[in-house]
Every structure is written in structure tokens, then in C-alpha cells.
Design an enzyme around this catalytic site. Structure first.
Site, short mmCIF file in Angstrom:
data_model
loop_
_atom_site.label_atom_id
_atom_site.label_comp_id
_atom_site.label_asym_id
_atom_site.label_seq_id
_atom_site.Cartn_x
_atom_site.Cartn_y
_atom_site.Cartn_z
N GLU A 62 -8.74 1.01 6.88
CA GLU A 62 -8.57 2.31 6.25
C GLU A 62 -9.87 2.73 5.56
O GLU A 62 -10.63 1.90 5.06
CB GLU A 62 -7.43 2.25 5.22
CG GLU A 62 -7.00 3.59 4.67
CD GLU A 62 -5.65 3.51 3.95
OE1 GLU A 62 -4.67 3.04 4.59
OE2 GLU A 62 -5.58 3.87 2.77
N GLU A 114 -9.72 9.74 -2.13
CA GLU A 114 -8.50 10.05 -2.88
C GLU A 114 -8.88 10.76 -4.17
O GLU A 114 -9.76 10.31 -4.91
CB GLU A 114 -7.74 8.76 -3.21
CG GLU A 114 -7.34 7.97 -1.96
CD GLU A 114 -6.79 6.60 -2.30
OE1 GLU A 114 -5.70 6.26 -1.79
OE2 GLU A 114 -7.45 5.86 -3.06
N ASP A 163 -10.89 5.72 2.69
CA ASP A 163 -10.20 6.64 1.79
C ASP A 163 -11.14 7.54 1.00
O ASP A 163 -12.17 7.09 0.49
CB ASP A 163 -9.38 5.85 0.75
CG ASP A 163 -8.30 5.00 1.39
OD1 ASP A 163 -7.68 5.45 2.35
OD2 ASP A 163 -8.08 3.88 0.90
#
Length: 284
Positions: free
Chosen positions: A107, A111, A109
Site C-alpha cells: 500500500e 491520508e 498512502d
């Protein structure tokens, strides 16, 4: 004179057609590229650009999930976040190989952790490779991300991952041959909006004020230059992004972001890593 007027009219017509085609092409990115979940709304701004809004209320959040998976690429989107008190909310733009945090999970990210009114919004960047995560760099955004749209970009290639805000590089994560790196599992693109009260604001000390719901975060101008996984027709060696590595300008802006905006660096968190920092920390 008549010929000149006719030529001018034709030129104006061609420009208008190109502009219309551009708007039409951009206006289809939601239906062409993504499946939607939850309360997702579509509208158009004054210039005809598609604006997609994700809604969060007491019942559920919402998300966009790409219809295809990719192995390397450059992914960008413009986002306008929740105004005012957004504590406890999390808006995300990220790549993931799928659910779960097992050894087969990768993953990347970006955020956006909601804030109480007047506090900076925190951008959390993270990388997971073969289930190995906990590689967060967090930055206090140096502008109000709810006042207007800003561009957020992930560049992912076999050599490194580059995170950019408004085309300014704030972080680069380098591949080392002996350390985990996400370079074999295709990933989907996600844009999500959810309740992160347990974590997002002051480590969960401030939760969502549901009297302010529904909350809305909006996206526009999504673009990708990427290799579709399993697409034999696509040449994955093409594109400047495939060979992109941090240059001198990137190093300057990374140092600036670290010096002026960084609020958390996993490579400085001895409490979290009492047995020693991850291998890449001492090499960067």
C-alpha cells in the site's frame, strides 16, 4: 478579407472543439475509471470540470475504487477538504493491493487527518510492502486545504515512491534490494472518506462532532499515467515517471518540508522501535 475572416472563424471553431473535447474527456473520469461506494455525488464547476464529492455521516463513509489494477504509474488528483472542524475525519488518496495487512499486502498512502478549527491539517504519508508498514512521515499542510483545490500526486516506479503536493516533492521512499518494497503486486487506486476518530486527530483524543454532519470532501481533475496490470498492449517501459528519481530540486523541497512542516518521522520514534529502527532509516 473574406478568406482571412473565414480562417479566423475556423481557428476559433477548432479551439472551441478542442476545449469541448477536453472537458468531455475530463467529465467522464469518474464513470470510466472508478466504481463508487456510499454517498458519492457528481457535479460540475463553472469551467465544466467534474467535481466528485464523497460524503461522511453517522451511517457510513464513501469511496472511489479504480476498475483496474496497476503496476507502477503516476497518479494525481485535486482535492478540497472539509472546512471548519473536521476532527476525526480521514480523507485518503492511496494505492493498495487489496484488503488486509498480511505478508501479501502492499500500500502507498496519502491520508488527510481532520483537524479542529484553526489547527493545521496533517498529511500522513506511508508505505507498506509485503505487510511491512509503519513508515509514516506526517506533515502539517502549509495552506488551508479546505479553501480551494490542491493537487496531490503519487509517483510509483521500480526505484522509488515520490509524494508531491501541488507538484512540490515532500517525500521520496527509495528501494533497497535487501528491504521490502512494493514492486510485484498490482494495486488499485482508492479515494475514501471515513470515520477515523480512534486515530486521526491528536491520536484519537478528539473525535467527530456528528452535529456538524454530513461532512463533504471533493475531488476533481484525476489523472493517471500508468501500466495496467495484465495489459499486454501497454508498454510499461514508457513514460518519464518510470525512470523518475529525486533530482536536486526534489532534494531541496524534501529538506524544506522536513525542516518546516514535518510533525512525525518514524525514523525518529525510538518508543515505537525499541529494538532498532527499520533498515532504510540509517541509509537515508
Amino acid at each position: 478579407m473574406a478568406r482571412r475572416s473565414m480562417a479566423l472563424l475556423l481557428a476559433v471553431g477548432v479551439v472551441a472543439l478542442l476545449q469541448a473535447a477536453s472537458v468531455a474527456s475530463e467529465s467522464t473520469w469518474l464513470d470510466d475509471k472508478f466504481n463508487t461506494h456510499g454517498d458519492v455525488r457528481a457535479d460540475y464547476d463553472k469551467s465544466g470540470r467534474l467535481v466528485t464529492s464523497l460524503v461522511l455521516d453517522r451511517h457510513s463513509g464513501s469511496s472511489l475504487i479504480s476498475k483496474q489494477k496497476y503496476l507502477f504509474g503516476k497518479f494525481s488528483i485535486e482535492a478540497k477538504l472539509v472546512p471548519g472542524n473536521s476532527a476525526g475525519t480521514v480523507s485518503c488518496f492511496y494505492l493498495t493491493s487489496g484488503p488486509g495487512n498480511g505478508t501479501d499486502h502492499d500500500e502507498i498512502d496519502m491520508e488527510f487527518m481532520g483537524n479542529t478549527t484553526g489547527d493545521p491539517v496533517v498529511l500522513n504519508t506511508n508505505v507498506w510492502a509485503s505487510g511491512d508498514g509503519k513508515k509514516e512521515h506526517q506533515f502539517d499542510l502549509w495552506f488551508d486545504p479546505a479553501a480551494d483545490f490542491h493537487k496531490y500526486t503519487i509517483i510509483w516506479n521500480p526505484n522509488n515512491i515520490i509524494f508531491q503536493v501541488d507538484d512540490v516533492t515532500v517525500r521520496a521512499f527509495k528501494k533497497y534490494d535487501d528491504l521490502p518494497y512494493p514492486d510485484s503486486r498490482p494495486m488499485e487506486v482508492h479515494a475514501t472518506f471515513w470515520d477515523g476518530s480512534f486515530w486521526a486527530t491528536r491520536n484519537g483524543a478528539v473525535t467527530i462532532d456528528w452535529t456538524k454532519a454530513p461532512f463533504v470532501t471533493s475531488y476533481r481533475a484525476y489523472s493517471e499515467h500508468a501500466c495496467v496490470a495484465g495489459d499486454g498492449k501497454k508498454d510499461c517501459s514508457g513514460g518519464a515517471w518510470m525512470d523518475r528519481v529525486p533530482d536536486d530540486d526534489d532534494r531541496v523541497t524534501i529538506a524544506w518540508a522536513k525542516r518546516n512542516c514535518m510533525s512525525y518521522n518514524y525514523c525518529a520514534d525510538g518508543w515505537r522501535f525499541p529494538k532498532g529502527f527499520p533498515g532504510e532509516c540509517k541509509r537515508n
